[in-house]
Scaffold this active site. Structure first.
Site, short mmCIF file in Angstrom:
data_model
loop_
_atom_site.label_atom_id
_atom_site.label_comp_id
_atom_site.label_asym_id
_atom_site.label_seq_id
_atom_site.Cartn_x
_atom_site.Cartn_y
_atom_site.Cartn_z
N TYR A 265 0.94 -0.95 -0.08
CA TYR A 265 -0.04 0.15 0.13
C TYR A 265 0.64 1.31 0.01
CZ TYR A 265 -4.18 -3.12 0.98
OH TYR A 265 -5.03 -3.97 1.00
N HIS B 178 -1.41 -11.97 0.24
CA HIS B 178 -2.23 -11.18 -0.32
C HIS B 178 -2.91 -11.52 -1.77
CE1 HIS B 178 -2.35 -6.34 -0.86
NE2 HIS B 178 -3.53 -6.94 -1.29
N SER C 3 -13.22 -3.38 0.24
CA SER C 3 -14.29 -2.60 -0.65
C SER C 3 -15.66 -3.15 -0.47
CB SER C 3 -13.78 -2.75 -1.98
OG SER C 3 -12.53 -2.13 -2.36
N PRO C 4 -15.89 -3.10 1.18
CA PRO C 4 -17.32 -3.50 1.37
C PRO C 4 -18.30 -2.55 1.01
CG PRO C 4 -16.23 -2.57 3.29
CD PRO C 4 -15.12 -2.80 1.96
N LEU C 5 -18.05 -1.04 0.52
CA LEU C 5 -19.10 -0.17 -0.02
C LEU C 5 -18.81 -0.08 -1.63
CD1 LEU C 5 -18.52 2.16 2.96
CD2 LEU C 5 -20.17 0.70 2.58
N GLY C 6 -17.94 -1.13 -2.12
CA GLY C 6 -18.09 -0.87 -3.51
C GLY C 6 -16.98 -0.31 -4.26
#
Length: 286
Positions: free
Chosen positions: A53, A128, A208-211
């Site tokens: 990251y 990963h 990315s649970p919100l897209g």
């Protein structure tokens, strides 16, 4: 804050995905530190990072260093907050992501991550992404060795399918504690892996649970049922989305990314949202 379990650790039901603080479009360091501190103040005890990251060449571990600094400034130890990091992908600095699952690279990367995080042993280390150039068993063998050597305390995998979950758990001798796959209203192809983890009692961490960064702002517009339920409950569509994911199985621990204090504070509020069985069914069918 509602609690969930990863291996032998109890963590907040909502974690913090720290990636947006270090990649393209990242904020200044002061805002990033403030975001992590806001998460801690709200009861977050799980922070997700990775050695890859970062944005530019030559700054591997940028996000790990950032997380370590924020925790150090609050005198928060590894026994209080579980920092989950990952190895197996790399960024050459041209915006691309590459895979490197070679055993020797994974073992060296884990030791480097531990040094940057300032810990004797990494709380949770996850492979990963499988590398098509390296047998999956070889990569997982390195993770098993890291466990045996005490470099890491717990092991997980990311971006894997059901067969790989089972293979990893076998190679690790039943010590696989987490699976981190993409999952959201927009991306549901990991539903099977989520359900498999629930059967095995392995934590499932939706990334990315919100897209995702590019789509989160349009979540309500793109998913009308989620917006409708949010209006019924009287909370943000983001809270409804995370509450729905929590309701799918007790092993689910979403890790929404954030680079602003207000973003993670809104996400944390999802842990207190109670959806009816009917609402969960409607959202699942949407």
């Amino acid at each position: 804050m509602q609690q969930r379990t990863i291996g032998g650790r109890t963590v907040s039901a909502i974690g913090l995905g720290a990636m947006p603080m270090s990649i393209e479009g990242r904020p200044d360091q002061q805002r990033s530190i403030a975001t992590i501190h806001a998460a801690l103040d709200a009861g977050v005890t799980l922070i997700d990072t990775a050695n890859s990251y970062h944005r530019d060449a030559g700054e591997e571990g940028h996000n790990e260093v950032l997380v370590a600094r924020a925790l150090r400034e609050r005198s928060v130890g590894a026994d209080e907050v579980l920092v989950a990091t990952k190895g197996g992908t790399e960024r050459p600095g041209d915006g691309s992501w590459t895979k490197n699952g070679r055993p020797e690279r994974l073992k060296a990367a884990a030791k480097d991550s531990a040094r940057r995080l300032g810990v004797e042993a990494i709380g949770l280390y996850q492979f990963h992404r499988p590398d098509p150039e390296v047998p999956f068993a070889d990569s997982m063998g390195a993770i098993a060795e890291l466990l045996d050597e005490g470099v890491i305390q717990m092991a997980g995998i990311s971006n894997t399918d059901i067969a790989q979950i089972d293979e990893a758990n076998e190679i690790l001798g039943g010590r696989l504690v987490s699976v981190q796959n993409q999952f959201s209203p927009r991306f549901r192809s990991s539903q099977g892996e989520l359900e498999h983890c629930a059967q095995l009692g392995i934590a499932f961490l939706p990334w990315s649970p919100l897209g995702g960064i590019a789509n989160a702002a349009e979540l309500g517009a793109q998913h009308a049922t989620f917006q409708a339920v949010a209006e019924e409950v009287g909370v943000s569509v983001y809270q409804v989305t995370l509450a729905w994911e929590l309701a799918l199985a007790p092993v689910v621990v979403p890790i929404p990314g954030a680079s602003r204090p207000e973003s993670i504070l809104d996400s944390v509020g999802a842990a207190a949202v109670e959806l009816t069985d009917d609402q969960v069914a409607r959202l699942s069918a949407a």
